[in-house]
Scaffold this motif. Structure first.
Motif, PDB file in Angstrom:
ATOM      1  N   LYS A 316      -6.528 -16.689  -0.586  1.00 47.49           N
ATOM      2  CA  LYS A 316      -6.372 -18.139  -0.577  1.00 47.49           C
ATOM      3  C   LYS A 316      -4.906 -18.526  -0.726  1.00 47.49           C
ATOM      4  CE  LYS A 316      -8.136 -22.364  -2.717  1.00 47.49           C
ATOM      5  NZ  LYS A 316      -9.034 -22.958  -3.720  1.00 47.49           N
ATOM      6  N   ASN A 317      -4.422 -19.325   0.188  1.00 46.72           N
ATOM      7  CA  ASN A 317      -3.062 -19.865   0.130  1.00 46.72           C
ATOM      8  C   ASN A 317      -2.002 -18.804  -0.116  1.00 46.72           C
ATOM      9  OD1 ASN A 317      -4.163 -22.422   0.495  1.00 46.72           O
ATOM     10  ND2 ASN A 317      -4.268 -22.853  -1.693  1.00 46.72           N
ATOM     11  N   GLY A 318      -2.174 -17.660   0.531  1.00 45.68           N
ATOM     12  CA  GLY A 318      -1.201 -16.586   0.375  1.00 45.68           C
ATOM     13  C   GLY A 318      -1.455 -15.691  -0.816  1.00 45.68           C
ATOM     14  N   HIS A 319      -2.412 -16.058  -1.664  1.00 42.81           N
ATOM     15  CA  HIS A 319      -2.759 -15.260  -2.842  1.00 42.81           C
ATOM     16  C   HIS A 319      -3.896 -14.293  -2.513  1.00 42.81           C
ATOM     17  CE1 HIS A 319      -0.304 -17.924  -5.195  1.00 42.81           C
ATOM     18  NE2 HIS A 319      -1.115 -18.965  -5.027  1.00 42.81           N
ATOM     19  N   ARG A 320      -3.868 -13.151  -3.153  1.00 41.75           N
ATOM     20  CA  ARG A 320      -5.032 -12.257  -3.160  1.00 41.75           C
ATOM     21  C   ARG A 320      -5.571 -12.300  -4.583  1.00 41.75           C
ATOM     22  NH1 ARG A 320      -5.349  -5.872  -1.396  1.00 41.75           N
ATOM     23  NH2 ARG A 320      -7.283  -6.107  -0.223  1.00 41.75           N
ATOM     24  N   SER A 339      -7.884  -1.289 -14.019  1.00 35.80           N
ATOM     25  CA  SER A 339      -8.149  -1.282 -12.591  1.00 35.80           C
ATOM     26  C   SER A 339      -7.107  -2.098 -11.839  1.00 35.80           C
ATOM     27  CB  SER A 339      -9.548  -1.851 -12.319  1.00 35.80           C
ATOM     28  OG  SER A 339      -9.775  -1.987 -10.937  1.00 35.80           O
ATOM     29  N   PHE A 340      -6.769  -3.253 -12.377  1.00 32.78           N
ATOM     30  CA  PHE A 340      -5.773  -4.124 -11.736  1.00 32.78           C
ATOM     31  C   PHE A 340      -4.401  -3.441 -11.697  1.00 32.78           C
ATOM     32  CE2 PHE A 340      -3.101  -8.114 -11.783  1.00 32.78           C
ATOM     33  CZ  PHE A 340      -3.457  -8.527 -10.505  1.00 32.78           C
ATOM     34  N   LYS A 341      -4.088  -2.708 -12.741  1.00 26.72           N
ATOM     35  CA  LYS A 341      -2.830  -1.956 -12.779  1.00 26.72           C
ATOM     36  C   LYS A 341      -2.780  -0.920 -11.651  1.00 26.72           C
ATOM     37  CE  LYS A 341       0.993  -0.138 -14.446  1.00 26.72           C
ATOM     38  NZ  LYS A 341       2.292  -0.862 -14.352  1.00 26.72           N
ATOM     39  N   ALA A 342      -3.910  -0.312 -11.348  1.00 24.11           N
ATOM     40  CA  ALA A 342      -3.953   0.802 -10.404  1.00 24.11           C
ATOM     41  C   ALA A 342      -3.882   0.363  -8.951  1.00 24.11           C
ATOM     42  CB  ALA A 342      -5.216   1.627 -10.628  1.00 24.11           C
ATOM     43  N   ILE A 343      -4.286  -0.857  -8.653  1.00 23.36           N
ATOM     44  CA  ILE A 343      -4.312  -1.276  -7.250  1.00 23.36           C
ATOM     45  C   ILE A 343      -2.923  -1.713  -6.794  1.00 23.36           C
ATOM     46  CG2 ILE A 343      -6.710  -2.018  -7.473  1.00 23.36           C
ATOM     47  CD1 ILE A 343      -5.716  -4.901  -7.279  1.00 23.36           C
ATOM     48  N   GLU A 344      -2.693  -1.633  -5.492  1.00 21.35           N
ATOM     49  CA  GLU A 344      -1.425  -2.067  -4.927  1.00 21.35           C
ATOM     50  C   GLU A 344      -1.414  -3.579  -4.791  1.00 21.35           C
ATOM     51  OE1 GLU A 344      -0.998  -0.080  -1.233  1.00 21.35           O
ATOM     52  OE2 GLU A 344      -0.788   1.927  -2.126  1.00 21.35           O
ATOM     53  N   GLY A 345      -0.245  -4.171  -4.985  1.00 21.86           N
ATOM     54  CA  GLY A 345      -0.133  -5.613  -4.826  1.00 21.86           C
ATOM     55  C   GLY A 345       1.227  -6.104  -5.241  1.00 21.86           C
ATOM     56  N   GLU A 346       1.677  -7.151  -4.565  1.00 24.23           N
ATOM     57  CA  GLU A 346       2.967  -7.743  -4.881  1.00 24.23           C
ATOM     58  C   GLU A 346       2.817  -8.856  -5.910  1.00 24.23           C
ATOM     59  OE1 GLU A 346       5.894  -6.701  -3.714  1.00 24.23           O
ATOM     60  OE2 GLU A 346       4.895  -5.095  -2.587  1.00 24.23           O
ATOM     61  N   ASN A 347       3.809  -8.946  -6.812  1.00 24.27           N
ATOM     62  CA  ASN A 347       3.872 -10.050  -7.777  1.00 24.27           C
ATOM     63  C   ASN A 347       2.544 -10.226  -8.519  1.00 24.27           C
ATOM     64  OD1 ASN A 347       5.124 -12.212  -9.120  1.00 24.27           O
ATOM     65  ND2 ASN A 347       4.322 -13.698  -7.664  1.00 24.27           N
ATOM     66  N   LYS A 348       2.151  -9.251  -9.303  1.00 20.70           N
ATOM     67  CA  LYS A 348       0.867  -9.298 -10.008  1.00 20.70           C
ATOM     68  C   LYS A 348       0.906 -10.315 -11.152  1.00 20.70           C
ATOM     69  CE  LYS A 348      -0.826  -4.663  -9.002  1.00 20.70           C
ATOM     70  NZ  LYS A 348      -1.291  -3.392  -9.577  1.00 20.70           N
ATOM     71  N   VAL A 349      -0.169 -11.099 -11.240  1.00 19.57           N
ATOM     72  CA  VAL A 349      -0.266 -12.161 -12.234  1.00 19.57           C
ATOM     73  C   VAL A 349      -1.636 -12.093 -12.904  1.00 19.57           C
ATOM     74  CG1 VAL A 349      -0.238 -14.652 -12.643  1.00 19.57           C
ATOM     75  CG2 VAL A 349       1.284 -13.645 -10.909  1.00 19.57           C
ATOM     76  N   LEU A 350      -1.660 -12.243 -14.227  1.00 23.71           N
ATOM     77  CA  LEU A 350      -2.912 -12.259 -14.989  1.00 23.71           C
ATOM     78  C   LEU A 350      -3.202 -13.663 -15.507  1.00 23.71           C
ATOM     79  CD1 LEU A 350      -2.308  -9.150 -17.308  1.00 23.71           C
ATOM     80  CD2 LEU A 350      -3.685  -9.193 -15.227  1.00 23.71           C
TER      81      LEU A 350
END
Length: 435
Positions: A316-320, A339-350
């Motif tokens: 959504k709106n450029g976000h995954r 799990s979130f740490k292990a996956i690939e992704g740019e600019n991770k936000v919690l």
């Protein structure tokens, strides 16, 4: 006149009530959802009395209303019993024993509903199968599930939830499972169960029923608690990543979607996180045990897509966005973070919301999570709720949803990989409207 412990305005045994149910096999407890020809059960709650709605249910199409307060009697249309809820429960037991369906009951701290849906998907490839709708897994939901068993139903999957000692024992007595499975023992409902040991004791009430009645137990053979409790029991079927006594099923990768392997097959799921591995593994185990063709097992699991705010992946709106906002406890929260740490992704936000029903352990458990965020190396995290607000860490905190909404309105995020997780009461899925 008295019959089987109930008083009726006209004579009716439980057998006669069941016969009436077979003629009108729809049960309703909410006048907003009345179906024509149903039986309405007038249940009570802290803020409502179903008896007061009996005539309205009949007007809307209910063929009869089961009530437990005689002043709400409608001539020829109401059946007066001592307790409408107990009657519903006893009717469900009668119907469960009247049916030829095999009953599989499951409970656990995390993953019950996803596991139930996966098992349902797999077994439906070969058998006429019904399962608990949504998470209607309490003292009302379990009877309603049993009463949804049709004449041609071969398998009934019954989810059982609890937050106090004795509830699983009670629900097991209603569902009387032929088979059972406990997903795990985690830090959920600590307040009601009285700590982690209380959780283990409470969830194990399903084991106690199965063992006492010489029924079959499904198990995660790599779980030390399950392995210990079932060490000497012979009627057990399980899965393991390495023990050849059981079905060998292994996780392959989670980037971001989980893949598992069994019988020289590779299953590509639509589930995020390795914490979903055991949910898939038990569905595969049951499929193999009940002789569902392995290719059908693979197809069923690969086709399953999570819904209702459970590990959904949303672009959504450029976000995954990984939306896991259905519920949260310390065990599931840590699993989601890892799990979130292990996956690939740019600019991770919690975006993490409070975890409820932790009692005296609330501050300690929220502090542990806030420290884990830093230890895992997450740079951007937003903590929402009273409990997270009392933790000591360097992350921004927001006491309410209104506060985080106002903040994000003024400070929109750049395209990011986002995890949203919190207890049901936090309703963090509302963040989607802002993001």
């Amino acid at each position: 006149m008295k019959s089987q412990g109930f008083f009726y305005l006209r004579p009716m045994t439980l057998t006669a009530l069941h016969k009436l149910f077979l003629e009108h096999p729809k049960i309703c407890t909410d006048t907003r959802k009345i179906e024509k020809g149903c039986l309405f059960f007038a249940l009570k709650g802290p803020n409502f009395n179903g008896n007061a709605f009996a005539s309205n249910a009949i007007e809307k199409g209910a063929v009869h209303a089961v009530i437990d307060e005689k002043e709400f009697h409608v001539e020829g249309k109401t059946i007066l019993v001592e307790n409408a809820l107990e009657t519903l429960q006893k009717l469900s037991i009668y119907h469960r024993n009247y049916s030829n369906a095999k009953v599989i009951s499951l409970t656990g701290s995390n993953g019950k509903t996803t596991t139930k849906e996966l098992i349902h998907a797999v077994l439906s490839k070969k058998y006429k199968t019904i399962a608990t709708k949504g998470n209607l897994n309490n003292h009302i939901g379990v009877p309603l599930t049993l009463l949804s068993i049709q004449p041609d139903t071969e398998m009934a999957i019954v989810e059982m939830g609890a937050n106090h000692q004795g509830e699983i024992a009670f629900l097991s007595g209603i569902s009387q499972p032929d088979y059972g499975y406990i997903t795990n023992f985690g830090k959920a409902h600590l307040e009601g169960f009285g700590g982690v040991e209380g959780v283990i004791k409470g969830k194990s009430e399903l084991y106690n029923y199965l063992l006492a009645n010489d029924r079959y137990v499904f198990m995660n053979a790599d779980d030390p608690i399950q392995r210990q409790k079932l060490a000497s029991y012979t009627k057990k079927i399980g899965f393991s990543t390495h023990d050849p006594q059981y079905y060998i099923i292994r996780p392959i990768m989670t980037n971001p979607f989980l893949e598992v392997a069994f019988d020289d097959l590779q299953v590509k799921t639509q589930l995020i996180g390795e914490y979903n591995f055991t949910n898939c593994a038990i569905a595969i185990t049951m499929g193999k045990y009940f002789n569902v063709p392995v290719e059908d097992i693979k197809k069923a699991i690969e086709a399953y897509r999570p819904q209702n705010n459970r590990s959904e992946v949303i672009e959504k709106n450029g976000h995954r966005i990984i939306l896991d906002a259905y519920n949260a406890n310390p065990t599931s929260m840590m699993a989601a973070l890892n799990s979130f740490k292990a996956i690939e992704g740019e600019n991770k936000v919690l975006f993490l919301g409070d975890m409820f029903e932790l009692g005296d352990a609330a501050h300690e458990e929220h502090q542990k999570i806030s420290e884990a965020i830093g230890n895992l190396g997450f740079e951007t995290a937003y903590l929402i709720g009273d409990n997270f607000g009392k933790t000591e860490n360097g992350y921004p905190k927001f006491e309410s949803f209104d506060e985080i909404r106002d903040y994000l309105t003024k400070h929109p995020l750049p395209p990011s990989t986002i995890l949203i997780k919190g207890s049901r009461g936090m309703a963090l899925e509302r963040l989607l409207e802002i993001l």
